[in-house]
Design a protein around this motif. Sequence first.
Motif, short mmCIF file in Angstrom:
data_model
loop_
_atom_site.label_atom_id
_atom_site.label_comp_id
_atom_site.label_asym_id
_atom_site.label_seq_id
_atom_site.Cartn_x
_atom_site.Cartn_y
_atom_site.Cartn_z
N ARG A 174 0.84 -1.21 0.00
CA ARG A 174 0.00 0.00 0.00
C ARG A 174 0.87 1.25 0.00
O ARG A 174 0.56 2.23 -0.66
N SER A 175 1.93 1.21 0.79
CA SER A 175 2.80 2.37 0.86
C SER A 175 3.70 2.45 -0.37
O SER A 175 3.78 3.48 -1.04
N ALA A 176 4.37 1.33 -0.68
CA ALA A 176 5.36 1.35 -1.78
C ALA A 176 4.71 1.76 -3.10
O ALA A 176 5.26 2.59 -3.83
N ASN A 177 3.54 1.22 -3.39
CA ASN A 177 2.91 1.48 -4.69
C ASN A 177 2.56 2.95 -4.89
O ASN A 177 2.45 3.42 -6.00
N PHE A 178 2.35 3.63 -3.79
CA PHE A 178 1.90 5.01 -3.89
C PHE A 178 3.06 5.98 -3.61
O PHE A 178 3.32 6.91 -4.36
N VAL A 179 3.80 5.71 -2.52
CA VAL A 179 4.83 6.65 -2.06
C VAL A 179 6.06 6.64 -2.98
O VAL A 179 6.63 7.69 -3.26
N LEU A 180 6.46 5.47 -3.48
CA LEU A 180 7.70 5.41 -4.27
C LEU A 180 7.56 6.06 -5.66
O LEU A 180 8.44 6.83 -6.05
N PRO A 181 6.49 5.79 -6.42
CA PRO A 181 6.38 6.49 -7.72
C PRO A 181 6.33 8.01 -7.55
O PRO A 181 6.99 8.75 -8.26
N LEU A 182 5.53 8.45 -6.56
CA LEU A 182 5.44 9.90 -6.33
C LEU A 182 6.80 10.45 -5.91
O LEU A 182 7.26 11.48 -6.40
N GLY A 183 7.47 9.71 -5.02
CA GLY A 183 8.77 10.17 -4.52
C GLY A 183 9.81 10.25 -5.62
O GLY A 183 10.64 11.15 -5.63
N SER A 184 9.75 9.31 -6.58
CA SER A 184 10.81 9.29 -7.59
C SER A 184 10.77 10.54 -8.47
O SER A 184 11.75 10.88 -9.10
N THR A 185 9.66 11.24 -8.48
CA THR A 185 9.64 12.47 -9.28
C THR A 185 9.56 13.74 -8.44
O THR A 185 10.01 14.80 -8.85
N VAL A 186 9.00 13.61 -7.21
CA VAL A 186 8.80 14.83 -6.40
C VAL A 186 9.86 14.97 -5.30
O VAL A 186 10.36 16.06 -5.04
N ASN A 187 10.19 13.85 -4.65
CA ASN A 187 11.02 13.93 -3.45
C ASN A 187 12.50 13.74 -3.79
O ASN A 187 12.92 12.63 -4.11
N MET A 188 13.27 14.82 -3.74
CA MET A 188 14.68 14.71 -4.11
C MET A 188 15.55 15.43 -3.09
O MET A 188 15.95 16.59 -3.29
N ASP A 189 15.84 14.75 -2.01
CA ASP A 189 16.66 15.37 -0.96
C ASP A 189 18.06 15.68 -1.47
O ASP A 189 18.62 16.74 -1.20
N GLY A 190 18.65 14.72 -2.20
CA GLY A 190 20.02 14.90 -2.68
C GLY A 190 20.11 16.07 -3.64
O GLY A 190 21.03 16.90 -3.55
N THR A 191 19.15 16.17 -4.54
CA THR A 191 19.15 17.26 -5.52
C THR A 191 18.97 18.61 -4.82
O THR A 191 19.65 19.59 -5.15
#
Length: 449
Positions: A313-330
Amino acid sequence: MRGGNLLTVLILLGLVAGVLFGQYVLFNAGDPIPYDHWTKAAGDLVLIRPLMLLIVPLIFVSVVAGVTAIGDPSRLGVVGGSTLVYYIATMLIAVTLGATLVSLIRPGDLPDADRQRLTADAAQAYAESGPIAQNIDAAQARGQDRLGGAWMNILEQIIPTNIVDEAAKGRPLALIVGGILFGLGIAVGGRRTQPLVIFFDAAFAALMRIVLWIIWMTPVGVFLLVAWTVGRIGFSALVGPISMYAVTVVAGLALHGLIVLPLVLLLFGRANPLRFLWAMRRALLTAFGTDSSSATLPVTIECAVDEGGVSKRSANFVLPLGSTVNMDGTALYEAVAVVFLFQIYGIDLGLTELLVVVITATLAAIGAAGIPSAGLVTMVIVITAVNRSLAGQNIDPLPVAAIGIIIGIDRALDMCRTVVNVWGDAVGAKIITRIAPDPVPGPDLRPPG
Ligand code: ASP
């Protein structure tokens, strides 16, 4: 040796062999190897293209399956809200850490001769950077170097008119929004839409099987791509006058990735950071080799669910969104890079400008796509905002071509920041697992026989 461990060893071997081959065969061969060198073309063919091929269906199917699994719209609101709070909070911490480090270490305080040489060569390096300069020029032409334009760009992706068109342009945000809406429609549709729940669950399982096949290409892909990067840059670039800048970026990324995020995971996810880091190892190595959070996404999901104990439930939703929105390193990197460039041009940023950097670097990181050098392109938003804030103080604006100073070693730093981007997504998914666990299958109460 278990398959997962064998693969990890092979990827590590690919990495080391890539570094050695790049430095001692390609780089030593003479002229810097070009962008379209055969190692890059082959790396793209064996790894990047197969992974990217999965991205569009995987993002849509995974988000729909995630949303239907969460089911209740109000529950989805809690999960979505917590996810966004996590993304913004960790990016703000990262960017503040970057701005603080670069202000303390001051890597741009160089002897005058070095500064003059770097600034004199910048324009040419910028002009010769090909696609990077073209993308920056295009962003400027569309007004996306200004805050208003940058926001509008993000909002237009959130409210798209044509999902297929957006997907074709490689902008995944629209797919995520479409997936959330469709998933919600299915979730509230009752019995009539129930077959779609089963369909998307099955489609997700099928896509993940393909991921398991492609993952075995990672060692060769990482070897080729790392060889290409090292062959183009060479270790000598890391010991020039901008070496302190590279050290600052890497130190910031290490602090954020190895101290801040593990602490956040411990506090809010109640999970053992070391064990989770180990579970995510293949995704982190893939991020390092491919230089792309998007291309790594299939591997990230696979590691998080299969080894990391992240709920579907978490991975399917949080990871795709994170891969484009959440960029701590950048975000961290953009802050260090911009303040460093201003330092090179002899401009000391005050607290107000540093605040502008913190806010705009976060926005620039959100707006950056999960592909190589995206952060370098959106950095123009930060430079323009700081220039505007400095206007009226009798200070010459920083030319955008100053980016030419850091283009040369960007690929190497990009590999490092992409690892932290993916790690940040994974930590978020693990934390969200606490509020969106998968249902525990109940005891089988059917009578025997
Ligand atoms: N390469 C990074 C990523 O894919 C984005 C960037 O910072 O350029 O996450």
